[in-house]
Design a protein around this motif. Sequence first.
Motif, PDB file in Angstrom:
ATOM      1  N   UNK A  71       2.137  -0.434   3.866  1.00  0.00           N
ATOM      2  CA  UNK A  71       1.684   0.738   4.649  1.00  0.00           C
ATOM      3  C   UNK A  71       2.849   1.300   5.458  1.00  0.00           C
TER       4      UNK A  71
ATOM      5  N   UNK B 223       5.006   3.209   3.143  1.00  0.00           N
ATOM      6  CA  UNK B 223       4.327   4.436   2.698  1.00  0.00           C
ATOM      7  C   UNK B 223       4.392   5.507   3.780  1.00  0.00           C
ATOM      8  N   UNK B 224       4.078   5.108   5.018  1.00  0.00           N
ATOM      9  CA  UNK B 224       4.087   6.084   6.115  1.00  0.00           C
ATOM     10  C   UNK B 224       5.490   6.675   6.280  1.00  0.00           C
TER      11      UNK B 224
ATOM     12  N   UNK C 225       7.718   7.035   3.985  1.00  0.00           N
ATOM     13  CA  UNK C 225       7.937   7.985   2.880  1.00  0.00           C
ATOM     14  C   UNK C 225       7.215   9.303   3.125  1.00  0.00           C
ATOM     15  N   UNK C 226       5.975   9.216   3.618  1.00  0.00           N
ATOM     16  CA  UNK C 226       5.211  10.441   3.837  1.00  0.00           C
ATOM     17  C   UNK C 226       5.813  11.273   4.963  1.00  0.00           C
ATOM     18  N   UNK C 227       6.346  10.593   5.969  1.00  0.00           N
ATOM     19  CA  UNK C 227       7.027  11.326   7.046  1.00  0.00           C
ATOM     20  C   UNK C 227       8.256  12.015   6.476  1.00  0.00           C
TER      21      UNK C 227
ATOM     22  N   UNK D  24       8.663  12.999   3.464  1.00  0.00           N
ATOM     23  CA  UNK D  24       8.238  14.102   2.605  1.00  0.00           C
ATOM     24  C   UNK D  24       7.632  15.242   3.405  1.00  0.00           C
ATOM     25  N   UNK D  25       7.566  15.030   4.729  1.00  0.00           N
ATOM     26  CA  UNK D  25       7.062  16.046   5.663  1.00  0.00           C
ATOM     27  C   UNK D  25       5.630  16.485   5.348  1.00  0.00           C
ATOM     28  N   UNK D  26       4.805  15.536   4.950  1.00  0.00           N
ATOM     29  CA  UNK D  26       3.408  15.902   4.723  1.00  0.00           C
ATOM     30  C   UNK D  26       2.472  15.324   5.769  1.00  0.00           C
ATOM     31  N   UNK D  27       3.038  14.632   6.767  1.00  0.00           N
ATOM     32  CA  UNK D  27       2.175  14.124   7.833  1.00  0.00           C
ATOM     33  C   UNK D  27       2.291  15.010   9.046  1.00  0.00           C
TER      34      UNK D  27
END
Lengths: 250, 329
Positions: free
Chosen positions: A237, A240-241, A243-245, A247-250
């Motif tokens: 997790x 993953x978080x 990576x999502x940060x 990718x600027x999608x959070x």
Amino acid sequence: MKILVLVKETLATDARIKLETRKKINMVGVEYIINPYDFYAIEEAVRLKEQFGGEVILFTLGNRDSVANLKSCLAMGADRAVYLKSDLQDSRQVSEALAWAIAKEEEVDLILAGWKAVDDNNAQVPGRLSVILNLPFVNVVSDLKVDPLMSNAICQRDRDTCSERVLVSLPAIVAVQKGINEPRYPSVPGILQAKDKTIDVLIPETTPITGNVLSYQLPVSRRKCVFYDGSDPETSVELLIASLLGAKVL
Amino acid sequence: MSRGILLIVEHDEGYLKGVSEDILSFFARIKLKEKVSIKSISWGDTDISLLIREMKEWGASETLILNCKEKDWHNPYSILPVLTDLIKKEAPRLIVFGYTSFGKDVAPRLAQLLQAQLVQDILSLSFQDKVIRITRSLHGGKVIENLSYSERPLIVTVRPNVLGKSKSPVGKINVTTLAISPKEDLSYVLQDFVVTNQRKDRVPLLEAEVIIAGGRGVRNKAGFDLLEELAAILGGSVGATRAAVDNRLRPYADQIGQAGITVSPKLYFACGIHGAIQHVAGMSTSQVVVAINKDPEAPIFKAADYGVIGDLYEILPVLIKGLKEVLKL
């Protein structure tokens, strides 16, 4: 009650699509099914017939050998089918051809349809038909209560954020949403009876409009999955978080 | 020769729907060869100041506001005569709706009344010489179709989240209002509103920028409660596959896939979803896809950017806790 149901054959939804050329979809070996939404319309019509008596007539337009699929719809309890043999694809032309065929029927109380077809996603025919035939129309209906004596029906019409209950006078066109009922599987007696039910073939004389389609393409899947081992939930997790940060999608 | 463009703008109590933001900012951005008038139409009841402020933010420089109640805007029989009349007078080249329940209700009828062509759920639009080029998807997203129209007017309904949005504030907006008197049409009478299990504070699935979807692996309501919790943190909405709908855990309206709705969010979580072709067809244009599944061979991973191979019942609580910390909630 005399109920018409609009039905359409579509490519099976598990079909893998290939392109023959940039301008032509490869139809070889592809299976056709009845548009999933249409089963809900047929079921609703048959239930109304069981409740109030009358006749259920299927209307379809296409250029294939649709007999098998139509017979399975007839086996659900519809009485007969009208098959418009035609290459028409354009929604306006299809609506006008259907209106021409429907006009030959007298004293229609209700026209049911699935609200869209899963192949072209046009969702235009019921609305266009309502203008041509000058009938009230309710779209995306998830509940229908008909009162034949009062000649009206209460439709639960689903909008994006709420539903409305609308009273329409009959005859009317109602486009149904999935979940309005649970479509039956044809019974063995139903299948046997369907063998004798008629499919009338009509041939509309309209020449199809073509020329609007330039080409087709298959969407390219550019995704390459980055995997995390979930047997260690905390670490996976965290990664993953991050990576999502990134990718600027959070 | 008709040249203008008419944009149908929808809102919820003054806050623009996502797809209307997309449409307004798209047309504020594109540079057209000839000077083309771009006009918006929306509706308003008593106080339209928030709506006008929003429309200015997103690039509307000229708008007509129909003075009516929300229920009249959503009554096709009240709104169609007004729109048809206006359009016959304005003679626009192009009329743009969002692919919303309003768009789906009104556009086909309007198209037939105007004897016009209509393309629904479009993915892109551009002007080339004398034609308008459009793309849309067929067979649940398995094929993209490129179309070209010279017919006028052309009507389109636009899929949410595909045109891209960018605030394009204008200095001045020219506002005209028109009072409309709703028709008393006894053939179509609105009786009342039914509360659906769609929560009013959640963004409709079609417009959501973040979607948390559950499949067969979400075995029970407790599982979907986890998805709801994750959605709440990320300001997203919960969707479902056919398996979850067939198991009666979610309503049909939540079904994402070829025989359901097609979505295009910024972030899509596929939880306990196997990844059947019919489902993937409904979410493959999502910007970023995260899949959580116990089965490393599940086809969903081919459609994902990030994959957690694990039990969603274990992963999601940890993810929820982690996000709360990171987003300081």
